[in-house]
Design an enzyme around this catalytic site. Structure first.
Site, PDB file in Angstrom:
ATOM      1  N   MET A 129       0.835  -1.198   0.000  1.00  0.00           N
ATOM      2  CA  MET A 129       0.000   0.000   0.000  1.00  0.00           C
ATOM      3  C   MET A 129       0.872   1.251   0.000  1.00  0.00           C
ATOM      4  SD  MET A 129      -3.552  -0.688   1.977  1.00  0.00           S
ATOM      5  CE  MET A 129      -2.979  -0.468   3.648  1.00  0.00           C
ATOM      6  N   HIS A 151       8.875   1.005   3.500  1.00  0.00           N
ATOM      7  CA  HIS A 151       9.877   0.992   4.570  1.00  0.00           C
ATOM      8  C   HIS A 151      10.743  -0.248   4.399  1.00  0.00           C
ATOM      9  CE1 HIS A 151       7.229  -2.011   6.327  1.00  0.00           C
ATOM     10  NE2 HIS A 151       6.234  -1.144   6.368  1.00  0.00           N
ATOM     11  N   GLY A 202      10.706  -3.080   5.730  1.00  0.00           N
ATOM     12  CA  GLY A 202       9.977  -4.330   5.579  1.00  0.00           C
ATOM     13  C   GLY A 202       9.624  -4.604   4.128  1.00  0.00           C
ATOM     14  N   HIS A 203       9.099  -3.585   3.433  1.00  0.00           N
ATOM     15  CA  HIS A 203       8.794  -3.753   2.015  1.00  0.00           C
ATOM     16  C   HIS A 203      10.059  -4.024   1.210  1.00  0.00           C
ATOM     17  CE1 HIS A 203       5.396  -0.947   3.293  1.00  0.00           C
ATOM     18  NE2 HIS A 203       4.753  -2.006   2.856  1.00  0.00           N
ATOM     19  N   GLN A 211     -10.556  -2.386   1.961  1.00  0.00           N
ATOM     20  CA  GLN A 211     -10.181  -3.057   3.201  1.00  0.00           C
ATOM     21  C   GLN A 211     -10.235  -2.130   4.410  1.00  0.00           C
ATOM     22  OE1 GLN A 211      -6.082  -3.971   1.699  1.00  0.00           O
ATOM     23  NE2 GLN A 211      -5.424  -3.282   3.721  1.00  0.00           N
ATOM     24  N   GLN A 263       5.300 -11.859   7.075  1.00  0.00           N
ATOM     25  CA  GLN A 263       4.738 -12.643   8.173  1.00  0.00           C
ATOM     26  C   GLN A 263       4.046 -11.750   9.195  1.00  0.00           C
ATOM     27  OE1 GLN A 263       4.553 -15.983   8.677  1.00  0.00           O
ATOM     28  NE2 GLN A 263       3.506 -15.599  10.630  1.00  0.00           N
ATOM     29  N   ASP A 320       1.739  -9.601   8.822  1.00  0.00           N
ATOM     30  CA  ASP A 320       0.301  -9.686   8.570  1.00  0.00           C
ATOM     31  C   ASP A 320      -0.074 -11.159   8.430  1.00  0.00           C
ATOM     32  OD1 ASP A 320      -0.342  -6.803   8.388  1.00  0.00           O
ATOM     33  OD2 ASP A 320       1.052  -6.889   6.708  1.00  0.00           O
ATOM     34  N   CYS A 347       8.402  -3.177  11.593  1.00  0.00           N
ATOM     35  CA  CYS A 347       8.272  -2.085  10.637  1.00  0.00           C
ATOM     36  C   CYS A 347       6.834  -2.017  10.127  1.00  0.00           C
ATOM     37  CB  CYS A 347       9.226  -2.293   9.467  1.00  0.00           C
ATOM     38  SG  CYS A 347      10.968  -2.107   9.881  1.00  0.00           S
ATOM     39  N   SER A 370       4.025   0.996   8.034  1.00  0.00           N
ATOM     40  CA  SER A 370       3.778   2.353   7.550  1.00  0.00           C
ATOM     41  C   SER A 370       3.074   3.189   8.603  1.00  0.00           C
ATOM     42  CB  SER A 370       2.940   2.308   6.265  1.00  0.00           C
ATOM     43  OG  SER A 370       3.634   1.633   5.237  1.00  0.00           O
TER      44      SER A 370
END
EC number: 6.3.2.1
Length: 542
Positions: A28, A32, A34-35, A59, A151, A153, A187, A189
Site C-alpha cells: 500500500m 519501509h 519491511g517492504h 479493506q 509474516q 500480517d 516495521c 507504515s
C-alpha cells in the site's frame, strides 16, 4: 523502471515477459525496510519484479484511516528505482473498480469463514474481504509465478495462501520474515503516526510477545502459561490499549490450547490513536525471532540459487578529496548501487538547522535521526548528485549549502546520530554490490568490505575543488576561507572519539592531487576487477 497506472499498460508490459519468472510484491506504499526486504527477496528469486502500490479502500472500515493513510509517491518511486524494481503498478481506485463512491456494487472474494473467527477479523468486519478481492485481482493481472507477503500480517498471509490453494491459482505465496527495529518494533507504515513518546510505548508489543515466546522456549507449551507470561509483560506498559492477545494455529487460525507443533502468538493494541499488530511464530524450526540487531527478510528457501554476492567498495577520505564524484562514476561503470552516506548526515544537519535544534543537543539530534525518513536516489548520470528526500521533501540542493558544510562534521560526531544512520547504511549495503563513500566506511560501517580505498589530497587542492563547486552554484567564497574551513573540519573529523577519520589498515591509498577524476576512477575499477579475478564472484556485464 516503469511506473504504470493502468491495467492496459500493465498487461502490455507483462506480456513481454512470457517465459520469464515474474514476482509480485503487493504493497500500500509508504515503503519501509519491511517492504524493501520483500523486494530484495523477489529480485533474488525472479527475473522480473513488479511492486503494486495501492491504498485499497475496500479493506478500510467507515471510521478507519483510508483518507489519512501515509502516501509518499515520490519517495516510493525513488526507493523502488534504487532497489532495481522493473515495474511499479500504482493505479487509482477507479482503475481497480474500487471507487469508494460506488459502494458495494462489485464482485467480492469471500475468504473461508473459518479463517475469520480470530485475530483481526472480528474487530475489522469486511477487512479481509477487501484484501482478498484486490490481491486476487492483482494476481490475475500480473500472473506472477511468485508473490511475496510479510509474516507480520499473519492472518492476511494465511487467507491468501488458502485462497490460492482452493482456487488453484498457479502462484507460489512466499512468506517473508518480519523486519524489526533494534528494539523489536515491527516495521509498519503506520509507525509514522507515532510521536516520539508513543514510539517508545509501541515497543511494548514486541516485549510482550517475546516474554510469551521465552516462556514457551522454557518448556511450557500451554496457551494459559504463554498468554499469562505475555500479559504480565504488558502490565509494564499500561499506555498500550490491548485489543487482543491470542495463540492460534498459523494455518487454520483456530485457537490452540497448547503448542504441539507450531503456534502463532499474535497481538493488536492501540498506541494513542494508532492501531498496531504483531506476532511471533512459535516453532522449533523458526529459531530466535530477533537476534541482537534488526532482523531482515529470511534467506531464499532451499533449492533456490541466489545470485552470487558482488563485493562492496568502501571509499573513505577527507572532505574535498573527490570521493562523491569518483564513487558515482565507479558505481555507474561497474553497474553497482551508489550510496552517498555523506548526504544522509547533511540531511540531518540541514533539518536540525531548519528546526532550530541546538547542535550541541545530542539527545534531540539523535531523536531527529531516528524519526526522519530518508530516501536516496542515485543521479541519472555519474555527474548528477544523489537526490535525497527527508520525510517526503526533496532537499538535494539545500544540503549542499556552505552552512550545512560548516556544521555537518559536528552533527556526524554525535554518537546517537551515527548509530542511527550507520544502521540504515548497513541495511542497504549488506547484500553487497554497492559503492559507499564517507569517512568511516572501511573502518566502522563495513570493516569487512572487500575493497577499501582511501582518497587523499592536499588542503590547497581540496579548497580549489570546493571553490569551483560553489562557483557553479553561483556562490563566491574566498579560497583562504575555504582552506581554513577544510583544515578545521579535518581536525574535527580526525580527532572525534567516535569513528575518527583514518584509513583502514588494509585500505589502498590514492593521492588525487595530480590525478583527474577519470584517472582515479580507472584505478579503482582496475582494483575491483583484479579482486574479481582473484575471488571469482559474479561476472560483470559491462
Amino acid at each position: 523502471m516503469h511506473w504504470l497506472r493502468t491495467v492496459a499498460a500493465l498487461r502490455e508490459q507483462v506480456a513481454d515477459w512470457r517465459g520469464s519468472t515474474v514476482g509480485l510484491v503487493p504493497t500500500m506504499g509508504s515503503l519501509h525496510e519491511g517492504h524493501l526486504s520483500l523486494i530484495r527477496r523477489c529480485r533474488q528469486e525472479c527475473d522480473h519484479t513488479v511492486v503494486s502500490i495501492f491504498v485499497n479502500p475496500l479493506q478500510f472500515g467507515p471510521n478507519e484511516d483510508w483518507d489519512r493513510y501515509p502516501r509518499d509517491e515520490e519517495g516510493d518511486r525513488a526507493l523502488c528505482e534504487a532497489a532495481g524494481v522493473d515495474v511499479v503498478f500504482a493505479p487509482d481506485p477507479q482503475e481497480m473498480g474500487a471507487d469508494p463512491a460506488t459502494g458495494s456494487d462489485r464482485t467480492w472474494v469471500m475468504p473461508p469463514e473459518s479463517l475469520l473467527q480470530t485475530l483481526c477479523a472480528p474487530h475489522r468486519p469486511g477487512h479481509f474481504r477487501g484484501v482478498a478481492t484486490i490481491v486476487l485481482q492483482l494476481l490475475n493481472l500480473v500472473q506472477p509465478q511468485r508473490a511475496y507477503f510479510g509474516q507480520k500480517d499473519a492472518q492476511q498471509l494465511a487467507i491468501i495462501q488458502r485462497l490460492v490453494r482452493d482456487l488453484q491459482i498457479p502462484t507460489t505465496i512466499v512468506p517473508c520474515s518480519t523486519v524489526r527495529e533494534a528494539d523489536g518494533l515491527a516495521c509498519s507504515s503506520r509507525n509514522r503516526y507515532l510521536s516520539a513518546a508513543e514510539r517508545q510505548v509501541a515497543a511494548g508489543l514486541y516485549r510482550a510477545l517475546r516474554r510469551g515466546y521465552d516462556h514457551w522456549q522454557a518448556g511450557d507449551p500451554s496457551a494459559e502459561g504463554i498468554l499469562a507470561a505475555a500479559r504480565a509483560e504488558l502490565e509494564h506498559t499500561p499506555e498500550l490499549q490491548l485489543q487482543y492477545l491470542e495463540l492460534v494455529d498459523p494455518q487454520t487460525l483456530q485457537p490452540l490450547p497448547r503448542v504441539e507443533d507450531k503456534g502463532l502468538l499474535a497481538i493488536a493494541a492501540y498506541v494513542g490513536q494508532t492501531r498496531l499488530i504483531d506476532n511471533l511464530l512459535l516453532s522449533p524450526e523458526q529459531g530466535d525471532p530477533l537476534p541482537e540487531r534488526v532482523q531482515h527478510a529470511a534467506p531464499p528457501s532451499s533449492g533456490t540459487t541466489s545470485p552470487p554476492r558482488r563485493p562492496l567498495i568502501a571509499i573513505d577520505g577527507p572532505a574535498g578529496a573527490g570521493k562523491s564524484t569518483v564513487a558515482r562514476a565507479v558505481a555507474a561503470q561497474l553497474q553497482l548501487l551508489y550510496l552517498d552516506t555523506g548526504a544522509m548526515y547533511r540531511a540531518i544537519t540541514w533539518l536540525a538547522l531548519q528546526r532550530g535544534i541546538p547542535l550541541d543537543d545530542a539527545e534531540q539530534l539523535t531523536q531527529l535521526a531516528a524519526q526522519t525518513q530518508l530516501t536516496l536516489q542515485s543521479g541519472t548520470s555519474s555527474t548528477e548528485p544523489t537526490r535525497i528526500w527527508a520525510d517526503g521533501e526533496e532537499i538535494t540542493q539545500a544540503i549542499r549549502s556552505p552552512e550545512v558544510t560548516r556544521w555537518v562534521s559536528h552533527v556526524a560526531a554525535v554518537p546517537g546520530v551515527r548509530q542511527e544512520l550507520v544502521k540504515r547504511q548497513r541495511s542497504i549495503g549488506r547484500d553487497g554490490g554497492a559503492v559507499l563513500e564517507g569517512r568511516d566506511i572501511g573502518t566502522h560501517v563495513f570493516p569487512d568490505a572487500e575493497l577499501k580505498v582511501f582518497l587523499t589530497a592536499s588542503v590547497g587542492e581540496r579548497a580549489q575543488r570546493r571553490q569551483h563547486q560553489l562557483q557553479a552554484q553561483g556562490q563566491m567564497v574566498p579560497l583562504e576561507e575555504l582552506k581554513a574551513q577544510i583544515e578545521q573540519r579535518d581536525r574535527r573529523d580526525s580527532e572525534r572519539l567516535i569513528s575518527p577519520l583514518r584509513p583502514a589498515p588494509d585500505a589502498i591509498l590514492i593521492d588525487t592531487d595530480h590525478l583527474s577524476q577519470s584517472e582515479v576512477q580507472d584505478k579503482i575499477v582496475m582494483l575491483y576487477r583484479q579482486l574479481l579475478e582473484r575471488s571469482g564472484p559474479a561476472r560483470l556485464d559491462q
